[in-house]
Design an enzyme around this catalytic site. Structure first.
Site, PDB file in Angstrom:
ATOM      1  N   ALA A  74       0.745  -1.213   0.053  1.00  0.00           N
ATOM      2  CA  ALA A  74       0.053  -0.027   0.097  1.00  0.00           C
ATOM      3  C   ALA A  74       0.724   1.392  -0.180  1.00  0.00           C
ATOM      4  O   ALA A  74       1.917   1.361   0.536  1.00  0.00           O
ATOM      5  CB  ALA A  74      -0.840  -0.039   1.366  1.00  0.00           C
ATOM      6  N   GLU A 107      -1.471 -12.030  -4.942  1.00  0.00           N
ATOM      7  CA  GLU A 107      -2.623 -11.735  -5.660  1.00  0.00           C
ATOM      8  C   GLU A 107      -3.048 -10.257  -6.079  1.00  0.00           C
ATOM      9  O   GLU A 107      -2.599  -9.624  -5.118  1.00  0.00           O
ATOM     10  CB  GLU A 107      -4.043 -12.498  -4.889  1.00  0.00           C
ATOM     11  CG  GLU A 107      -4.068 -14.064  -5.018  1.00  0.00           C
ATOM     12  CD  GLU A 107      -3.827 -14.540  -3.482  1.00  0.00           C
ATOM     13  OE1 GLU A 107      -3.471 -13.695  -2.721  1.00  0.00           O
ATOM     14  OE2 GLU A 107      -3.634 -15.723  -3.365  1.00  0.00           O
ATOM     15  N   ASN A 112      -6.523  -4.090 -11.677  1.00  0.00           N
ATOM     16  CA  ASN A 112      -5.536  -3.140 -11.279  1.00  0.00           C
ATOM     17  C   ASN A 112      -4.160  -3.395 -12.118  1.00  0.00           C
ATOM     18  O   ASN A 112      -3.058  -3.829 -11.904  1.00  0.00           O
ATOM     19  CB  ASN A 112      -5.017  -3.474  -9.781  1.00  0.00           C
ATOM     20  CG  ASN A 112      -4.225  -2.392  -9.094  1.00  0.00           C
ATOM     21  OD1 ASN A 112      -3.495  -1.591  -9.890  1.00  0.00           O
ATOM     22  ND2 ASN A 112      -4.212  -2.470  -7.876  1.00  0.00           N
ATOM     23  N   TYR A 119       4.534  -5.151 -10.606  1.00  0.00           N
ATOM     24  CA  TYR A 119       5.046  -6.531 -10.089  1.00  0.00           C
ATOM     25  C   TYR A 119       5.945  -6.995 -11.330  1.00  0.00           C
ATOM     26  O   TYR A 119       6.884  -7.857 -11.132  1.00  0.00           O
ATOM     27  CB  TYR A 119       3.847  -7.506  -9.677  1.00  0.00           C
ATOM     28  CG  TYR A 119       3.172  -6.852  -8.546  1.00  0.00           C
ATOM     29  CD1 TYR A 119       3.785  -6.350  -7.268  1.00  0.00           C
ATOM     30  CD2 TYR A 119       1.704  -6.874  -8.531  1.00  0.00           C
ATOM     31  CE1 TYR A 119       3.223  -5.657  -6.227  1.00  0.00           C
ATOM     32  CE2 TYR A 119       1.223  -6.331  -7.240  1.00  0.00           C
ATOM     33  CZ  TYR A 119       1.915  -5.678  -6.245  1.00  0.00           C
ATOM     34  OH  TYR A 119       1.183  -5.132  -5.369  1.00  0.00           O
TER      35      TYR A 119
END
Length: 147
Positions: A74, A107, A112, A119
């Site tokens: 986050a 996950e 998104n 990633y």
């Protein structure tokens, strides 16, 4: 100039991490759940990003055998697009590989795209799909792995 600091998370960071959960996720972890994970889960490792002593990002991972399961990444909406997420992932990879972790998984919501690109930049590849994974809206989750 304010410098970004990436470091291991501590219980003193709990309020900042809990606040990020509330603004970043549709189904945030409760403060109590975060506390239990940080204080009692021997497999849990946390990293925080600080700007001017304010927690502006965090990453949580569980280390299981030789695998790391990233449960949350986050970054405060007001601090996005400043490479904070990248810095957290870099620090986590360095630390967990030093602990003997050879594979990482997570996950991410199918919609998104920004997170998936982040990633992928670190070598994560799509490996599967969890149908209806997210409770708030039933969105699918893409399973990603990095070996």
């Amino acid at each position: 100039m304010i410098k970004l600091v990436i470091r291991r998370g501590r219980l003193e960071d709990l309020d900042g991490i809990a606040a990020l959960e509330q603004v970043c996720f549709a189904s945030p972890w409760s403060r109590e759940s975060l506390y239990r994970d940080m204080a009692e889960n021997q497999m849990a490792m946390y990293f925080v990003a600080e700007l001017d002593e304010e927690v502006v990002g965090y990453l949580g991972i569980w280390l299981v055998s030789e695998e790391g399961y990233i449960n949350n990444v986050a970054v405060s909406p007001s601090h996005r697009r400043r490479r904070i997420g990248s810095a957290l992932i870099e620090a986590m990879l360095e630390a967990t590989q030093a602990e003997g972790i050879i594979a990482h998984t997570l996950e991410v919501r199918t919609g998104n795209e920004a997170a998936k690109r982040l990633y992928e930049k670190f070598g994560f590849k799509e490996a599967g799909l969890r149908k209806g994974y997210y409770e708030d809206n039933g969105e699918d989750a893409v399973i990603m792995w990095r070996y």
